[in-house]
Write a protein that holds these residues in place. Structure first.
Motif, mmCIF file in Angstrom:
data_model
loop_
_atom_site.group_PDB
_atom_site.id
_atom_site.type_symbol
_atom_site.label_atom_id
_atom_site.label_comp_id
_atom_site.label_asym_id
_atom_site.label_seq_id
_atom_site.Cartn_x
_atom_site.Cartn_y
_atom_site.Cartn_z
ATOM 1 N N GLU A 42 -6.779 32.129 -22.638
ATOM 2 C CA GLU A 42 -6.763 32.865 -23.930
ATOM 3 C C GLU A 42 -8.434 33.474 -24.059
ATOM 4 O OE1 GLU A 42 -4.869 30.954 -26.965
ATOM 5 O OE2 GLU A 42 -2.926 31.068 -26.013
ATOM 6 N N LYS A 43 -8.615 34.617 -24.974
ATOM 7 C CA LYS A 43 -9.555 35.051 -25.318
ATOM 8 C C LYS A 43 -10.451 34.116 -26.433
ATOM 9 C CE LYS A 43 -8.750 39.980 -25.052
ATOM 10 N NZ LYS A 43 -8.844 41.418 -25.782
ATOM 11 N N LEU A 44 -11.590 33.978 -25.938
ATOM 12 C CA LEU A 44 -12.377 33.170 -26.584
ATOM 13 C C LEU A 44 -12.689 33.710 -28.175
ATOM 14 C CD1 LEU A 44 -15.420 32.443 -24.290
ATOM 15 C CD2 LEU A 44 -13.666 30.822 -25.026
ATOM 16 N N LYS A 45 -12.467 32.777 -29.138
ATOM 17 C CA LYS A 45 -12.601 32.934 -30.518
ATOM 18 C C LYS A 45 -13.072 31.713 -31.008
ATOM 19 C CE LYS A 45 -7.710 31.873 -31.332
ATOM 20 N NZ LYS A 45 -6.450 32.313 -31.896
ATOM 21 N N ARG A 46 -13.741 31.970 -32.277
ATOM 22 C CA ARG A 46 -14.385 30.867 -33.039
ATOM 23 C C ARG A 46 -13.196 29.912 -33.640
ATOM 24 N NH1 ARG A 46 -19.696 31.458 -34.905
ATOM 25 N NH2 ARG A 46 -20.823 33.540 -34.343
ATOM 26 N N PRO A 47 -13.512 28.527 -33.351
ATOM 27 C CA PRO A 47 -14.648 27.943 -32.786
ATOM 28 C C PRO A 47 -14.876 27.846 -31.497
ATOM 29 C CG PRO A 47 -13.369 26.319 -33.925
ATOM 30 C CD PRO A 47 -13.032 27.642 -34.355
ATOM 31 N N ILE A 48 -15.925 28.015 -30.696
ATOM 32 C CA ILE A 48 -15.979 27.955 -29.266
ATOM 33 C C ILE A 48 -16.992 26.767 -28.959
ATOM 34 C CG2 ILE A 48 -16.808 29.157 -27.169
ATOM 35 C CD1 ILE A 48 -16.438 31.619 -28.877
ATOM 36 N N VAL A 49 -16.472 26.041 -28.117
ATOM 37 C CA VAL A 49 -17.252 24.805 -27.608
ATOM 38 C C VAL A 49 -17.437 24.910 -26.174
ATOM 39 C CG1 VAL A 49 -15.882 23.304 -29.652
ATOM 40 C CG2 VAL A 49 -15.101 23.542 -27.287
ATOM 41 N N THR A 50 -18.333 24.145 -25.674
ATOM 42 C CA THR A 50 -18.700 23.994 -24.187
ATOM 43 C C THR A 50 -18.629 22.337 -23.770
ATOM 44 O OG1 THR A 50 -20.272 24.524 -22.508
ATOM 45 C CG2 THR A 50 -21.298 24.004 -24.529
ATOM 46 N N CYS A 51 -18.527 22.191 -22.587
ATOM 47 C CA CYS A 51 -18.473 20.777 -22.292
ATOM 48 C C CYS A 51 -19.792 20.698 -21.493
ATOM 49 C CB CYS A 51 -17.673 20.722 -21.164
ATOM 50 S SG CYS A 51 -17.543 21.621 -19.602
ATOM 51 N N GLU A 52 -20.125 19.310 -21.031
ATOM 52 C CA GLU A 52 -21.365 19.077 -20.427
ATOM 53 C C GLU A 52 -21.533 19.904 -19.079
ATOM 54 O OE1 GLU A 52 -22.367 14.653 -21.861
ATOM 55 O OE2 GLU A 52 -20.471 14.737 -20.734
ATOM 56 N N LEU A 53 -20.748 20.399 -18.402
ATOM 57 C CA LEU A 53 -20.960 21.188 -17.191
ATOM 58 C C LEU A 53 -21.073 22.874 -17.530
ATOM 59 C CD1 LEU A 53 -17.830 19.459 -15.041
ATOM 60 C CD2 LEU A 53 -20.298 18.937 -15.441
ATOM 61 N N GLY A 54 -21.131 23.073 -19.091
ATOM 62 C CA GLY A 54 -21.405 24.334 -19.317
ATOM 63 C C GLY A 54 -20.240 25.365 -19.258
ATOM 64 N N ARG A 55 -18.938 24.878 -19.187
ATOM 65 C CA ARG A 55 -17.814 25.909 -19.321
ATOM 66 C C ARG A 55 -17.532 25.976 -20.840
ATOM 67 N NH1 ARG A 55 -14.648 22.292 -14.930
ATOM 68 N NH2 ARG A 55 -15.810 22.554 -12.945
ATOM 69 N N LEU A 56 -16.782 27.268 -21.073
ATOM 70 C CA LEU A 56 -16.437 27.583 -22.495
ATOM 71 C C LEU A 56 -14.905 27.346 -22.664
ATOM 72 C CD1 LEU A 56 -18.401 31.069 -22.647
ATOM 73 C CD2 LEU A 56 -19.356 28.826 -23.540
ATOM 74 N N TYR A 57 -14.664 26.859 -23.930
ATOM 75 C CA TYR A 57 -13.494 26.656 -24.202
ATOM 76 C C TYR A 57 -13.227 26.983 -25.722
ATOM 77 C CZ TYR A 57 -13.884 23.507 -20.459
ATOM 78 O OH TYR A 57 -14.332 22.650 -19.259
ATOM 79 N N ASN A 58 -12.104 27.165 -25.940
ATOM 80 C CA ASN A 58 -11.582 27.307 -27.558
ATOM 81 C C ASN A 58 -11.384 25.852 -27.857
ATOM 82 O OD1 ASN A 58 -11.520 30.215 -27.991
ATOM 83 N ND2 ASN A 58 -9.511 30.461 -27.105
#
Length: 303
Positions: A42-58
């Motif tokens: 799904e489209k990224l929307k706040r709050p946005i987080v990232t893992c230790e590998l640099g991937r973006l998630y909701n």
């Protein structure tokens, strides 16, 4: 059945050649990485987080994944290394003032002209995949790689928090960069486990040493032990004295009782005549009629 009207098949219809390798559209790949969640798509929307590998998630998608880790979920492999909410970092992003949202362009070629929602607060580069961006693990602030290289410092440009080079995570890197980040992640987790075990062992040793210090005494403990021994001795002596005294008293009581039991009754032979004359059984109390006068009244014991 065919071929009865003079039709002649061509070579590519009869001979199967090698399959053409499908090329991935780079623009579509950039949009998928920087504009959509890796887990829920799904489209990224706040709050946005990232893992230790640099991937973006909701963040909502990560929480749902942690609550239900069924392998049947799509794209579950992309978040298999996330064990808890502590393994993700919430991004502190800077808004792009030129971003108009989804209302700006609705054509099919919107990938080329679409503006990013976030920018670098130092250089002003847009976070659209054309430029490399990094995040700081300690504070979660996001900057472009160019800003970190041009302004070399160990203080965050946005919040002023201190950081080290090992705490910089590259967002949406290639395969080699992801493998390097994975190695760092495994080393970091292993180090955290070792520190946790060492803390547990230290706490256990401290409790054991505290218990031993209570049992095995030093100079002050020796004095306390001497005092305790002296008290024990005094109590022992007093108890023995009391037992001796009680024993002696019991012996005297028993001897007196035995002597009283063995002592014969005193006979009247040893008494004086004056004492004997008090009783009617004495010979002086026995008188004849001639000796007694008429007016004397004799007692009932008169014989």
């Amino acid at each position: 059945m065919g071929c009865d009207g003079g039709t002649i098949p061509k070579r590519h219809e009869l001979v199967k050649g090698p399959k053409k390798v499908e090329k991935i559209d780079k623009n579509a790949e950039l949009v998928a990485r920087w504009y959509y969640c890796t887990l829920s798509q799904e489209k990224l929307k706040r709050p946005i987080v990232t893992c230790e590998l640099g991937r973006l998630y909701n963040k909502d998608a990560v929480i749902e994944f942690l609550l239900d880790k069924s392998p049947d979920k799509p794209h579950a492999d992309s978040a298999a290394h996330i064990k808890s909410i502590k393994n993700v970092i919430e991004l502190n992003l800077s808004e792009n003032p030129a971003w108009t949202g989804d209302k700006g362009n609705t054509k099919g070629d919107m990938y080329d002209e679409q503006r990013a929602q976030f920018i670098c607060p130092v250089v002003g580069l847009e976070m659209n995949g054309k430029h490399r961006f990094c995040v700081l693990r300690r504070c979660g602030c996001v900057f472009s790689e160019r800003a970190l290289k041009e302004i070399k410092t160990d203080v965050c440009h946005k919040c002023g928090a201190n950081f080290m080079d090992d705490e910089v995570i590259l967002l949406n890197g290639d395969k080699d960069e992801v493998e390097e980040l994975r190695k760092k992640m495994e080393e970091r987790r292993l180090r955290a486990k070792m520190e946790k075990k060492s803390k547990k062992t230290k706490s256990a040793e401290s409790t054991n040493v505290y218990g031993q210090t209570e049992e095995v005494s030093g100079p002050s403990g020796v004095a306390n032990e001497n005092k305790a021994n002296s008290r024990d001795k005094i109590s022992f002596v007093s108890s023995t004295e009391s037992t001796v005294e009680s024993g002696s008293s019991e012996k005297t009581a028993s001897s007196s009782s035995s002597s009283a039991a063995k002592r014969p009754f005193s006979t009247t032979d040893k008494k004086s005549e004056a004492y004997k004359s008090i009783f009617t059984s004495h010979s002086s109390a026995k008188r004849t009629k001639d000796q007694s006068s008429n007016w004397v009244t004799h007692t009932a014991y008169y014989f």
